[in-house]
Design an enzyme around this catalytic site. Structure first.
Site, mmCIF file in Angstrom:
data_model
loop_
_atom_site.group_PDB
_atom_site.id
_atom_site.type_symbol
_atom_site.label_atom_id
_atom_site.label_comp_id
_atom_site.label_asym_id
_atom_site.label_seq_id
_atom_site.Cartn_x
_atom_site.Cartn_y
_atom_site.Cartn_z
ATOM 1 N N LYS A 189 0.887 -1.214 -0.062
ATOM 2 C CA LYS A 189 -0.131 0.034 -0.100
ATOM 3 C C LYS A 189 0.929 1.119 -0.096
ATOM 4 O O LYS A 189 1.295 1.651 1.170
ATOM 5 C CB LYS A 189 -0.887 -0.149 1.266
ATOM 6 C CG LYS A 189 -1.853 1.108 1.091
ATOM 7 C CD LYS A 189 -1.563 2.381 1.844
ATOM 8 C CE LYS A 189 -2.644 3.234 1.719
ATOM 9 N NZ LYS A 189 -2.108 4.684 1.786
ATOM 10 N N CYS A 231 14.091 9.911 7.327
ATOM 11 C CA CYS A 231 14.095 9.535 8.540
ATOM 12 C C CYS A 231 15.553 9.581 9.222
ATOM 13 O O CYS A 231 15.502 9.509 10.333
ATOM 14 C CB CYS A 231 13.412 8.050 8.735
ATOM 15 S SG CYS A 231 14.267 7.056 7.608
#
Length: 482
Positions: A179, A288
């Site tokens: 997804k 990140c």
């Protein structure tokens, strides 16, 4: 999209069980540069996603029966097709995500490297023979694919975060449902098109799109899914982790970071400055492992700051398709609001924002790089992930102090430090509470190295020989030969 050499790569349908699937509801995808509409994607119903999971289960039954070498041959074809379409894939990524075109192409090659790596690692999944304790027994272990896998991937690396999960899953013999972020689905769908061309069988690699809440529930709770992987914020990761507990799924999480960048007084300052630019401003600071906090030793603070500001002042903000752009647009206006809130809080508590020579009018999703000085631990910017082109500069005095301050966070993904002292290199590297440490470098991501954090930065490792282990289960065989 009319600039694509291979128009077949632009897909506005989901890829499920080898078919392109639409739905009654759609979501709109826009270009972050000007919010112009790029296209639409299906917002799948619960029934459609349930069917996709069942079909992924069926697809795995035959895929897992192939030999590791047979799977490797197919994965190598996928890798070759991605390499052959780097320009088109990079263009799609820049259009939907915003990062500079050359940087986008670099990510495509990085994404392809995981497929190449795990195509080979799949052939090195070994069991073992264990010395028995009973004369008539033989003790063996074998490794088998864990089952159907699902993944939710982020918008900041819309290709690499897919292949870093899908490549080891497929190499191990699992099937996968991806997804992608609703902001950046077209890169994922293009990868699915190339997977189909490579001969990956129906049901083995699937891309589903739609409302995050609906799909998140299904991909974490469905009993036919054995493994779930997520890259995103710690806040969302906590919720998805709880949902996985309902069916005791194996889970890997690559979550938020608050990376310190420490420069000791014996460092190569020029190298530290160049690395700091890479580690802070790559992808506009939207990674990140980007630096969140700069800790600079008092003795070299002014020297480092002068050189750093000079380089930051050369960075160009603009459309990722324009030649010479270093920082593209941020992904949403909400992200910019969050960054402004952190800057305002820091200034209200005594920080100063330096004037740079490269500022543009901050319109739409564009934001100028910013350097804050006189930052201290009372400010939100020290404790929250910035996810943007803002550098917070902090002075420190000694080694023990900076290690304590660097570790004073719930996060532990990446850390960086610069020193020529070999004793200090070992001491600091061992004491930093971080899953990855860059020593005299600002670039640590590599397909052959284990990527992952500690504390609330996540669980598990991606990439390297360790990356395939999360997609395998160890089975113990006890044979009585008497």
């Amino acid at each position: 999209m009319n600039r694509l050499s291979n128009p077949a790569l632009f897909r506005q349908s989901c890829y499920i069980n080898g078919q392109w699937v639409d739905s009654a509801k759609t979501l709109t995808v826009t270009n972050p540069v000007d919010q112009s509409v790029l296209g639409t994607i299906p917002s799948l119903s619960v029934e459609q996603v349930n069917d996709a999971i069942v079909q992924a289960h069926e697809g795995m039954l035959s895929w897992s029966k192939l030999t590791a070498k047979q799977r490797s041959i197919i994965l190598h074809r996928w890798f070759t097709l991605i390499e052959a379409n780097v320009d088109d894939l990079g263009l799609l990524m820049t259009l939907e995500q915003g990062k500079p075109f050359n940087e986008a192409k670099g990510e495509i090659r990085y994404a392809a490297s995981f497929i190449e790596w795990f195509a080979e690692e799949g052939k090195r999944v070994y069991g073992e023979t264990i010395p028995q304790t009973v004369t008539s027994n033989r003790i063996l272990t074998i490794k088998q694919p864990i089952g159907v896998c699902s993944a939710i991937t982020p918008w900041n690396f819309p290709a690499a975060m897919i292949t870093r999960k899908a490549a080891p899953a497929l190499a191990a013999g699992c099937s996968m449902l991806i997804k992608p972020a609703s902001e950046t689905p077209f890169t994922a769908l293009a990868l699915a098109e190339l997977a189909a061309q490579a001969g990956i069988p129906a049901g083995v690699f699937n891309v589903v799109t739609g409302e995050s809440r609906v799909l998140g529930e299904l991909l974490t709770r469905h009993p036919l899914i054995s493994k779930f992987s997520f890259t995103g914020s710690t806040q969302v990761g906590r919720q998805l982790y709880e949902q996985c507990a309902s069916t005791i799924k194996k889970t890997s999480l690559e979550l938020g970071g608050n990376a310190p960048f420490i420069v000791f007084d014996d460092a190569d300052i020029d190298k530290a400055v160049s690395s700091a630019i890479q580690a802070k401003f790559r992808n506009g600071g939207q990674t990140c492992v980007c630096v969140n906090r700069f800790y600079i030793h008092d003795a070299i603070y002014e020297q480092f700051l002068t050189k750093f500001v000079a380089k930051v002042s050369q960075l160009r903000v603009g459309n990722g398709l324009d030649e010479g752009t270093d920082i593209g647009p941020m992904i949403t206006s909400r992200a910019i609001e969050g960054m402004h809130a952190l800057v305002d809080d820091a200034i209200a508590k005594g920080a100063r924002k330096l004037t740079l020579g490269n500022e543009i009018a901050e319109q739409g999703h564009f934001i100028n790089p910013k350097v804050l000085v006189d930052v201290d631990d009372s400010m939100d910017i020290v404790h929250e992930e910035i996810f943007g082109p803002i550098a917070a500069m902090i002075r420190f005095h000694d080694e023990d102090e900076v290690i304590r301050r660097a570790n004073a966070t719930i996060y532990g993904l990446a850390a960086y430090f610069f020193s020529k002292d070999i004793g200090r290199v070992y001491r600091v590297a061992e004491k930093l509470q971080s899953g990855m440490v860059g020593i005299n470098t600002g670039m640590i991501s590599n397909e052959v190295a284990p990527f992952g954090g500690v504390k609330q930065s996540g669980l598990g490792k991606e990439g390297s020989r360790y990356g395939i282990e999360d997609y395998l289960t160890v089975k113990y065989l006890c044979i009585d030969i008497a």
